[in-house]
Design an enzyme around this catalytic site. Structure first.
Site, PDB file in Angstrom:
ATOM      1  N   HIS A   1      -0.511 -11.720   5.635  1.00  0.00           N
ATOM      2  CA  HIS A   1      -0.580 -10.287   5.304  1.00  0.00           C
ATOM      3  C   HIS A   1      -1.658  -9.557   6.113  1.00  0.00           C
ATOM      4  O   HIS A   1      -1.740  -8.323   6.046  1.00  0.00           O
ATOM      5  CB  HIS A   1      -0.872 -10.070   3.813  1.00  0.00           C
ATOM      6  CG  HIS A   1       0.209 -10.581   2.905  1.00  0.00           C
ATOM      7  ND1 HIS A   1       1.529 -10.196   3.035  1.00  0.00           N
ATOM      8  CD2 HIS A   1       0.171 -11.434   1.856  1.00  0.00           C
ATOM      9  CE1 HIS A   1       2.260 -10.802   2.096  1.00  0.00           C
ATOM     10  NE2 HIS A   1       1.463 -11.562   1.377  1.00  0.00           N
TER      11      HIS A   1
ATOM     12  N   ASP B   1       7.296 -18.105   3.069  1.00  0.00           N
ATOM     13  CA  ASP B   1       6.535 -17.612   1.911  1.00  0.00           C
ATOM     14  C   ASP B   1       7.402 -16.599   1.150  1.00  0.00           C
ATOM     15  O   ASP B   1       8.245 -15.922   1.745  1.00  0.00           O
ATOM     16  CB  ASP B   1       5.260 -16.937   2.416  1.00  0.00           C
ATOM     17  CG  ASP B   1       4.264 -16.616   1.312  1.00  0.00           C
ATOM     18  OD1 ASP B   1       3.313 -17.382   1.133  1.00  0.00           O
ATOM     19  OD2 ASP B   1       4.449 -15.576   0.636  1.00  0.00           O
TER      20      ASP B   1
ATOM     21  N   HIS C   1       6.562 -13.867  -0.065  1.00  0.00           N
ATOM     22  CA  HIS C   1       6.185 -12.494   0.295  1.00  0.00           C
ATOM     23  C   HIS C   1       6.454 -12.262   1.787  1.00  0.00           C
ATOM     24  O   HIS C   1       6.216 -13.163   2.602  1.00  0.00           O
ATOM     25  CB  HIS C   1       4.699 -12.259   0.007  1.00  0.00           C
ATOM     26  CG  HIS C   1       4.316 -12.519  -1.420  1.00  0.00           C
ATOM     27  ND1 HIS C   1       3.751 -13.709  -1.823  1.00  0.00           N
ATOM     28  CD2 HIS C   1       4.452 -11.753  -2.517  1.00  0.00           C
ATOM     29  CE1 HIS C   1       3.538 -13.655  -3.135  1.00  0.00           C
ATOM     30  NE2 HIS C   1       3.951 -12.479  -3.580  1.00  0.00           N
TER      31      HIS C   1
ATOM     32  N   ASP D   1       5.274 -20.343  -2.487  1.00  0.00           N
ATOM     33  CA  ASP D   1       5.358 -19.536  -3.712  1.00  0.00           C
ATOM     34  C   ASP D   1       6.774 -19.037  -4.027  1.00  0.00           C
ATOM     35  O   ASP D   1       6.969 -18.306  -5.003  1.00  0.00           O
ATOM     36  CB  ASP D   1       4.365 -18.357  -3.665  1.00  0.00           C
ATOM     37  CG  ASP D   1       4.306 -17.682  -2.310  1.00  0.00           C
ATOM     38  OD1 ASP D   1       5.127 -18.005  -1.432  1.00  0.00           O
ATOM     39  OD2 ASP D   1       3.425 -16.815  -2.130  1.00  0.00           O
TER      40      ASP D   1
HETATM   41 ZN   LIG Z   1       3.053 -15.386  -0.746  1.00  0.00          ZN
END
Ligand SMILES: [Zn+2]
Length: 307
Positions: free
Chosen positions: A126, A163, A165, A244
């Protein structure tokens, strides 16, 4: 040739508070499962060096790197953004995490190992060019990609991000750069609410709805990632390995199981075998259910190590 495991005790000292999901125990959970599975003895261990400003400045403006150095507190905790904080050990942890990416890339591209897994935190995907975000300070996988290109002359790097996200920071750094292909799956709509609005041609973004599991994930990999990767013909494959999307992970709502992480690594290993002599470097990103994280990481690393 062996698989390297790169980590550093400094990465355990970065601590954003008792209730923060991105906690030091994540790395211990991976170590415990590596030991319990018998995999630990097959890995070549290395301590992560500190990344240099030169290595970081290939990805982040030097002013940003300096601002992070200046923000590091002598005592207590400083918040960089609502989700990301620094304690007195965070700066070194972040420099080790990015340094692990550099060392892993060196080891693999110098043919000292075939593959490498970096068990490090803070995570990176991120982190944008000039902004920390979502537990991330420096974009570790991006540091690896640029190091491969600028220190080793690699021309085409693929970044695989599974991931849960979307890796918005990695996209921010590489969008419209034809020397990098990023293939990702992520829950959508979900944090950080990016990746679906007109992605650049070098982004193979596959959003998955909440509740999607193994079937949808494998379909995305087979139908979207693999053809794009074969056409791109990478010279090195990097992973943003977040665990995740596992059904036991409470931070998100995808439904992957342990075996999906072994499966996707096998698929990418075949791509690496076809195009880049099996060269793969993997960076830990998310994964917040300690049990699922440890088991899934073992599935992933087992395939990297060819065990
Ligand atoms: Zn994540």
């Amino acid at each position: 040739m062996p698989c390297a495991l790169i980590t550093h005790p400094d990465c355990l000292k970065h601590d954003m508070g008792a209730h923060h999901p991105e906690r030091p125990q994540r790395l211990s959970a991976i170590e415990e499962q590596l030991a319990a599975s018998g995999l630990a003895q097959h890995l070549q261990r290395h301590e992560a060096p500190l990344a240099t400003d030169e290595q970081l400045a290939r990805v982040h403006p030097l002013e940003y790197v300096r601002a992070i150095r200046d923000a590091a507190p002598a005592h207590g905790t400083v918040h960089l953004d609502p989700d990301t904080a620094m304690n007195p050990h965070t700066l070194h942890a972040a420099l080790r995490a990015a340094g692990a990416a550099v060392l892993a890339t060196d080891l693999v591209l110098q043919s000292k190992v075939k593959t490498a897994f970096c068990s490090v935190r803070p995570p990176g995907h991120h982190a944008c060019r000039a902004r920390s975000m979502g537990f991330c300070i420096f974009n570790n996988v991006a540091v690896a990609a640029r190091h491969a290109q600028q220190a080793h002359g690699v021309q085409r790097v693929a970044i695989i991000d599974f991931d849960v996200h979307h890796g918005n920071g990695t996209e921010d750094i590489f969008e419209d750069d034809p020397s990098v292909l990023m293939a990702s799956t992520f829950q959508h709509p979900f944090y950080p609410y990016s990746g679906t609005e007109d992605p650049a041609p070098n982004m193979v973004n596959v959003p998955l709805p909440a509740g999607a599991g193994s079937r949808e994930f494998r379909e995305a990999v087979r139908e979207r990632w693999l053809p794009a990767l074969d056409e791109f013909s990478p010279e090195l494959i990097l992973f943003s390995a977040g665990f995740d999307a596992h059904r036991e992970d409470q931070l998100a709502m995808l439904q992957l199981g342990d075996a999906d992480y072994g499966w996707v690594t096998e698929e990418l290993k075949a791509v690496a075998g076809r195009h880049c002599e099996g060269r793969m470097v993997s960076m830990l990103e998310g994964g917040y259910s300690l049990g699922a994280l440890g088991r899934s990481a073992v599935q992933h690393i087992k395939v990297l190590a060819g065990i």
